[in-house]
Design an enzyme around this catalytic site. Structure first.
Site, short mmCIF file in Angstrom:
data_model
loop_
_atom_site.label_atom_id
_atom_site.label_comp_id
_atom_site.label_asym_id
_atom_site.label_seq_id
_atom_site.Cartn_x
_atom_site.Cartn_y
_atom_site.Cartn_z
N SER A 127 -1.87 -8.47 -11.25
CA SER A 127 -0.51 -7.93 -11.32
C SER A 127 0.39 -8.70 -10.35
CB SER A 127 -0.55 -6.45 -10.93
OG SER A 127 0.74 -5.93 -10.93
N CYS A 177 -0.16 5.12 -6.07
CA CYS A 177 -0.19 5.90 -7.30
C CYS A 177 -0.63 7.33 -7.02
CB CYS A 177 -1.15 5.27 -8.30
SG CYS A 177 -0.92 3.53 -8.43
N1 PLP Z 1 -5.45 -1.72 -9.96
C1 PLP Z 1 -5.34 -1.67 -8.62
C2 PLP Z 1 -6.55 -1.93 -7.79
C3 PLP Z 1 -4.11 -1.40 -8.01
O1 PLP Z 1 -4.02 -1.35 -6.68
C4 PLP Z 1 -2.98 -1.15 -8.84
C5 PLP Z 1 -1.68 -0.78 -8.26
O2 PLP Z 1 -1.59 -0.14 -7.23
C6 PLP Z 1 -3.15 -1.24 -10.24
C7 PLP Z 1 -4.39 -1.51 -10.75
C8 PLP Z 1 -1.99 -1.02 -11.16
O3 PLP Z 1 -1.22 -2.19 -11.22
P1 PLP Z 1 0.28 -2.17 -11.79
O4 PLP Z 1 1.11 -1.52 -10.73
O5 PLP Z 1 0.64 -3.61 -11.97
O6 PLP Z 1 0.25 -1.45 -13.07
#
Ligand code: PLP
Length: 374
Positions: free
Chosen positions: A199, A324
């Protein structure tokens, strides 16, 4: 202006100036649709191809193995769901219990449709070893997914060994490398990875853009049906500006990777030194192999939420766990997975330092923390 110190780089990072500047022409002047056959589409089409070359070069992949997505969440959903639906003979998925919710909830979704999912419990230090994987894997396992680096405690998993173990049993291996790409050296071909999620906003690129690496020769059902973009695997007009910005940011981070790591590690040591010097009692979560600058610190009998808010009032942005999860006041699933005592877990904060942080930032963070917890 009131001071602001940003120390939540695991949640998102500041857009690099070089990335921003690389993006603007694609928004203002070269706005053509890359799929069109006329001359005005040639430049955006080439920009997309160049971005794939740059990104692939940074992770040891081939350009045709890079698929643009809207970010980590989409890349994770794509792999988990499309993999499960791919082979009626091999339907099972294995993940670790401390994956990001993008993986956990994608697995919950396929689980509700009847696809078996197993959740591996890590060691107390927060590692999934090949021995742990061996306990769960069967001939029916199609996919093993273990994150490269954990977003709450920073642990870097033994990806090469896990990949080998998965392949020995005829399973494919995916890694959510959202926290790792652009921060530690990764060579997907050398490691033997089949799928990797990344990302841009975690490596100083723009938000809402990312990519999925799919190893050549590995079949994965398309994520979105429609136009022929992304080799007819992810339809939709490409966000050229964001893609160009992502490639520029990744290149910048990869070119300076060791230098940035050293700077961030120095800041991390300074922060811990200041806390130790002031006699602060804390527990640092996670094991020895960790992302530079990601500190999960637990203060016995304290309230992580309260620490976060007091730091915020002092103009300092940190986190209690993953971004999140900031609305969820329950003890995070990651801290539960490493079996952290509740009294410590409740007093946990995450400080994630980045390349833009300075010694002065760290001095101020340490002083604020000492004032709050001592
Ligand atoms: N995977 C991990 C380990 C993350 O830390 C995050 C975001 O905090 C994501 C996935 C999600 O990524 P995105 O914000 O680009 O959807």
């Amino acid at each position: 202006m009131k001071q602001h110190i940003y120390a939540d780089n695991a949640a998102t990072t500041k857009l690099d100036k070089a990335a921003f500047e690389a993006m603007t022409p694609w928004l203002l002047e070269e706005y053509g649709n890359a799929s069109q056959p006329y001359a005005f589409a040639r430049k955006p089409k080439k920009a997309l191809a160049d971005a794939k070359v740059t990104i692939a070069g940074c992770i040891g992949a081939a350009p045709e193995e890079i698929y643009f997505t809207s970010g980590g969440t989409e890349s994770d959903n794509w792999v988990i769901k499309s993999s499960a639906f791919s082979d009626p003979e091999k339907r099972a998925t294995i993940i670790s219990a401390f994956e990001h919710h993008a993986i956990l909830r994608s697995c919950a979704a396929i689980g509700r449709l009847g696809y078996p999912v197993a959740y591996m419990w890590p060691s107390d230090e927060g590692y999934i070893t090949p021995e742990i994987l061996e306990k769960y894997i069967t001939d029916n396992t199609r996919l093993v997914s273990v994150m490269f680096a954990n977003n709450e405690i920073g642990n870097i998993q033994p990806v090469r060994e896990l990949c080998e173990a998965a392949h020995t049993h005829g399973a494919l291996f995916h890694t959510d490398a959202v926290q790792a790409v652009g921060h530690i050296r990764i060579n997907v071909h050398e490691l033997g990875i089949d799928f990797l999620s990344a990302s841009a906003h975690k490596f100083n690129g723009p938000k809402g853009i990312g990519f999925l690496y799919i190893r050549k020769g590995v079949e994965l059902l398309p994520y979105a049906d429609g136009g022929a973009q992304e080799n007819a695997h992810r339809a939709g007009t490409e966000n050229v500006a964001a893609i160009v910005g992502m490639a520029a940011a990744l290149k910048e981070n990869c070119d300076l990777l060791e230098q940035n790591q050293q700077h961030i590690l120095d800041l991390e040591r300074l922060l811990l030194f200041q806390l130790d010097k002031a006699g602060v009692i804390y527990k640092r979560n996670g094991g020895d192999r960790k992302l530079p600058g990601l500190l999960s610190l637990s203060f016995l009998g304290k309230d992580g939420e309260a620490i976060l808010h007091r730091m915020d009032l002092m103009g300092i942005s940190i986190s209690t766990g993953s971004a999140c999860d900031s609305v969820n006041t329950e003890i995070s699933h990651v801290l539960q997975a490493i079996r952290l005592d509740e009294d410590y877990a409740e007093g946990t904060i995450r400080i994630s330092l980045g390349k833009d942080n300075t010694e002065k930032d760290v001095e101020i963070i340490a002083a604020a923390l000492i004032k709050i917890v001592v």
